[in-house]
Design a protein around this motif. Structure first.
Motif, PDB file in Angstrom:
ATOM      1  N   VAL A  73      74.675  74.682 124.238  1.00 58.90           N
ATOM      2  CA  VAL A  73      75.034  75.486 124.992  1.00 58.90           C
ATOM      3  C   VAL A  73      76.154  76.734 124.295  1.00 58.90           C
ATOM      4  CG1 VAL A  73      76.805  75.968 127.272  1.00 58.90           C
ATOM      5  CG2 VAL A  73      74.995  74.274 127.184  1.00 58.90           C
ATOM      6  N   LEU A  74      77.008  75.853 123.516  1.00 60.45           N
ATOM      7  CA  LEU A  74      77.841  76.646 122.518  1.00 60.45           C
ATOM      8  C   LEU A  74      77.068  77.595 121.651  1.00 60.45           C
ATOM      9  CD1 LEU A  74      80.497  73.891 121.427  1.00 60.45           C
ATOM     10  CD2 LEU A  74      80.686  75.916 123.145  1.00 60.45           C
ATOM     11  N   LEU A  75      76.147  77.023 121.007  1.00 60.86           N
ATOM     12  CA  LEU A  75      75.204  78.137 120.266  1.00 60.86           C
ATOM     13  C   LEU A  75      74.598  79.263 121.067  1.00 60.86           C
ATOM     14  CD1 LEU A  75      73.966  78.663 117.233  1.00 60.86           C
ATOM     15  CD2 LEU A  75      72.019  76.902 118.058  1.00 60.86           C
ATOM     16  N   GLY A  76      74.124  78.878 122.004  1.00 57.93           N
ATOM     17  CA  GLY A  76      73.462  79.897 123.012  1.00 57.93           C
ATOM     18  C   GLY A  76      74.668  81.161 123.295  1.00 57.93           C
ATOM     19  N   GLY A  77      75.782  80.351 123.719  1.00 56.51           N
ATOM     20  CA  GLY A  77      76.793  81.209 124.121  1.00 56.51           C
ATOM     21  C   GLY A  77      77.249  82.160 123.153  1.00 56.51           C
ATOM     22  N   ALA A  78      77.347  81.684 121.847  1.00 59.69           N
ATOM     23  CA  ALA A  78      77.583  82.439 120.525  1.00 59.69           C
ATOM     24  C   ALA A  78      76.472  83.632 120.239  1.00 59.69           C
ATOM     25  CB  ALA A  78      77.831  81.512 119.272  1.00 59.69           C
ATOM     26  N   VAL A  79      75.364  83.157 120.282  1.00 57.39           N
ATOM     27  CA  VAL A  79      74.404  84.191 120.030  1.00 57.39           C
ATOM     28  C   VAL A  79      74.346  85.234 121.258  1.00 57.39           C
ATOM     29  CG1 VAL A  79      71.892  84.541 120.050  1.00 57.39           C
ATOM     30  CG2 VAL A  79      72.888  82.425 119.014  1.00 57.39           C
ATOM     31  N   TRP A  80      74.652  84.898 122.384  1.00 59.60           N
ATOM     32  CA  TRP A  80      74.868  86.125 123.382  1.00 59.60           C
ATOM     33  C   TRP A  80      75.940  86.728 123.437  1.00 59.60           C
ATOM     34  CZ3 TRP A  80      77.996  86.442 127.710  1.00 59.60           C
ATOM     35  CH2 TRP A  80      77.672  87.473 128.618  1.00 59.60           C
ATOM     36  N   LEU A  81      77.290  86.154 122.870  1.00 59.16           N
ATOM     37  CA  LEU A  81      78.401  87.038 122.728  1.00 59.16           C
ATOM     38  C   LEU A  81      78.347  87.853 121.584  1.00 59.16           C
ATOM     39  CD1 LEU A  81      80.854  84.278 123.633  1.00 59.16           C
ATOM     40  CD2 LEU A  81      80.120  86.442 125.248  1.00 59.16           C
ATOM     41  N   ALA A  82      77.480  87.174 120.491  1.00 64.15           N
ATOM     42  CA  ALA A  82      77.306  88.095 119.327  1.00 64.15           C
ATOM     43  C   ALA A  82      76.953  89.618 119.540  1.00 64.15           C
ATOM     44  CB  ALA A  82      76.564  87.658 118.320  1.00 64.15           C
ATOM     45  N   ASP A  83      76.272  89.963 120.622  1.00 66.02           N
ATOM     46  CA  ASP A  83      75.635  91.080 120.991  1.00 66.02           C
ATOM     47  C   ASP A  83      74.824  91.791 119.878  1.00 66.02           C
ATOM     48  OD1 ASP A  83      75.124  93.143 122.634  1.00 66.02           O
ATOM     49  OD2 ASP A  83      76.948  94.158 122.430  1.00 66.02           O
ATOM     50  N   ALA A  84      74.421  90.990 119.097  1.00 66.56           N
ATOM     51  CA  ALA A  84      73.573  91.347 118.001  1.00 66.56           C
ATOM     52  C   ALA A  84      72.038  92.067 118.566  1.00 66.56           C
ATOM     53  CB  ALA A  84      73.055  90.175 117.160  1.00 66.56           C
ATOM     54  N   ARG A  85      71.858  93.114 117.387  1.00 64.65           N
ATOM     55  CA  ARG A  85      70.443  93.839 117.824  1.00 64.65           C
ATOM     56  C   ARG A  85      69.374  93.076 117.371  1.00 64.65           C
ATOM     57  NH1 ARG A  85      71.562  99.722 115.918  1.00 64.65           N
ATOM     58  NH2 ARG A  85      69.713 100.000 116.822  1.00 64.65           N
ATOM     59  N   TRP A  86      68.809  92.060 117.964  1.00 63.96           N
ATOM     60  CA  TRP A  86      68.037  91.038 117.239  1.00 63.96           C
ATOM     61  C   TRP A  86      66.497  91.604 117.319  1.00 63.96           C
ATOM     62  CZ3 TRP A  86      70.122  87.295 115.185  1.00 63.96           C
ATOM     63  CH2 TRP A  86      71.646  86.855 115.717  1.00 63.96           C
ATOM     64  N   ASP A  87      66.411  92.763 117.988  1.00 68.69           N
ATOM     65  CA  ASP A  87      65.115  93.537 118.023  1.00 68.69           C
ATOM     66  C   ASP A  87      64.902  94.122 116.563  1.00 68.69           C
ATOM     67  OD1 ASP A  87      67.157  95.066 118.920  1.00 68.69           O
ATOM     68  OD2 ASP A  87      65.757  96.629 118.896  1.00 68.69           O
ATOM     69  N   LYS A  88      66.013  94.270 115.803  1.00 66.07           N
ATOM     70  CA  LYS A  88      65.759  94.828 114.456  1.00 66.07           C
ATOM     71  C   LYS A  88      65.635  93.863 113.607  1.00 66.07           C
ATOM     72  CE  LYS A  88      66.936  99.015 115.952  1.00 66.07           C
ATOM     73  NZ  LYS A  88      66.103 100.024 115.937  1.00 66.07           N
ATOM     74  N   LEU A  89      65.532  92.607 113.845  1.00 66.48           N
ATOM     75  CA  LEU A  89      65.350  91.506 112.791  1.00 66.48           C
ATOM     76  C   LEU A  89      64.207  91.478 112.146  1.00 66.48           C
ATOM     77  CD1 LEU A  89      66.862  89.008 111.430  1.00 66.48           C
ATOM     78  CD2 LEU A  89      65.800  87.463 113.316  1.00 66.48           C
ATOM     79  N   PRO A  90      63.038  91.938 112.633  1.00 69.26           N
ATOM     80  CA  PRO A  90      61.764  91.861 111.849  1.00 69.26           C
ATOM     81  C   PRO A  90      61.696  92.945 110.996  1.00 69.26           C
ATOM     82  CG  PRO A  90      61.166  91.681 114.604  1.00 69.26           C
ATOM     83  CD  PRO A  90      62.742  91.924 114.122  1.00 69.26           C
ATOM     84  N   GLY A  91      62.466  94.364 111.394  1.00 66.14           N
ATOM     85  CA  GLY A  91      62.750  95.224 110.306  1.00 66.14           C
ATOM     86  C   GLY A  91      63.000  94.841 109.122  1.00 66.14           C
ATOM     87  N   LEU A  92      63.568  93.780 108.716  1.00 63.12           N
ATOM     88  CA  LEU A  92      64.453  93.330 107.520  1.00 63.12           C
ATOM     89  C   LEU A  92      63.148  93.066 106.522  1.00 63.12           C
ATOM     90  CD1 LEU A  92      66.848  90.747 108.700  1.00 63.12           C
ATOM     91  CD2 LEU A  92      67.320  93.268 107.553  1.00 63.12           C
TER      92      LEU A  92
END
Length: 294
Positions: A28-47
């Motif tokens: 739950v803590l890991l999921g909350g941290a991922v959600w609160l990070a508000d990162a643009r995960w859709d850009k990850l494949p572009g790496l």
């Protein structure tokens, strides 16, 4: 009749509820941290595509002949900047090592009085809580200005917190026998601290200093980005000009020099820690050879 059966009964399996709840809480803590990070995960494949493009741009400088102009100048400039970072790390480590010795003695419970231990440990905790980058920006740059001096002093002050704590822990773990023998013989306090305490922890403390030197090399590169000298200053200039060919050369120099320094420092640390055993084994081998010759 029931006693033998009770002795041979299979023991009850311990409950896994607590471990399960812990893992659920961590998830739950890991999921909350991922959600609160508000990162643009859709850009990850572009790496995979963008990263490869920048890698190709940086490789253009690395693959050029380093003995021709202007590439030889780029390699020389990168190496000089990296060596400045190494010098900063070395001097900063020496400053931190010297200052950490009195702090380590004052923070050791078996050396200093309780009030001194508490005060010193609070000071060391405060130093460790502040990153070297903050020391450089808030204190060192306004005093010393831009350049390697500010970065060197920031590295030295930052090293005091870690080295002082490690020195105190090493002092608390010494063999009390030599200390008691020195006290029984009427030795002065300074001699006891020098020969009964410091002599026992010196190999371990030297290994701590070398390890901190490795850390300071990496930290000096970060400090250079804010103008505190070293290879970080060169990288910040190159990134502002988007000179990817020179960036590739500089990064390769950073990696090569860091690996060489880590290897040398690690070898020295291993030799310091296991030096007694190595000398003992060598002496035993020489003795065995002498016995065989006889």
């Amino acid at each position: 009749m029931t006693a033998p059966a009770a002795r041979t009964a299979r023991p009850q399996e311990p409950s896994k509820a607590r471990a399960t709840l812990v893992w659920i809480g961590l998830a739950v803590l890991l999921g909350g941290a991922v959600w609160l990070a508000d990162a643009r995960w859709d850009k990850l494949p572009g790496l995979l595509t963008q990263g490869w493009k920048y890698f190709q741009l940086m490789s253009e400088g690395v693959l050029q002949n380093p003995f021709t102009e202007p590439w030889s100048g780029y390699w020389t400039r990168a190496f000089d900047a990296m060596m400045e970072s190494v010098y900063m790390a070395w001097v900063g480590t020496l400053v931190g090592a010297v200052l950490s010795i009195p702090f380590g003695f004052l923070a050791a419970r078996n050396v200093a009085p309780q009030w001194a231990v508490q005060v010193t440990r609070v000071v060391l905790n405060l130093i460790r809580a502040v990153p070297e980058l903050v020391f450089a920006i808030v204190i060192m740059l306004p005093i010393f200005g831009f350049g390697p001096i500010a970065g060197t002093i920031a590295l030295g002050v930052g090293a005091v917190g870690t080295l002082g704590k490690l020195t105190a822990e090493a002092l608390e773990g010494i063999d009390p026998g030599p200390v008691e023998a020195a006290q029984a013989s009427g030795a002065p306090r300074s001699a006891i601290l020098r020969w009964a305490y410091w002599t026992q922890v010196l190999p371990e403390v030297l290994a701590f200093w070398l390890y901190r030197f490795e850390i300071n090399i990496r930290a000096s590169a970060v400090l250079g980005i804010i103008g505190a000298g070293g290879v970080g200053t060169l990288l910040s200039q190159l990134f502002s000009k988007r000179a990817w060919d020179q960036i590739g050369i500089t990064l390769l120099v950073i990696i090569a020099v860091t690996l060489v320094v880590d290897w040398i420092s690690g070898s020295i640390r291993h030799r310091i820690i296991s030096g007694g055993a190595v000398r003992k084994d060598a002496g035993e081998r020489e003795q065995d050879k002498a016995e065989v010759a006889l």
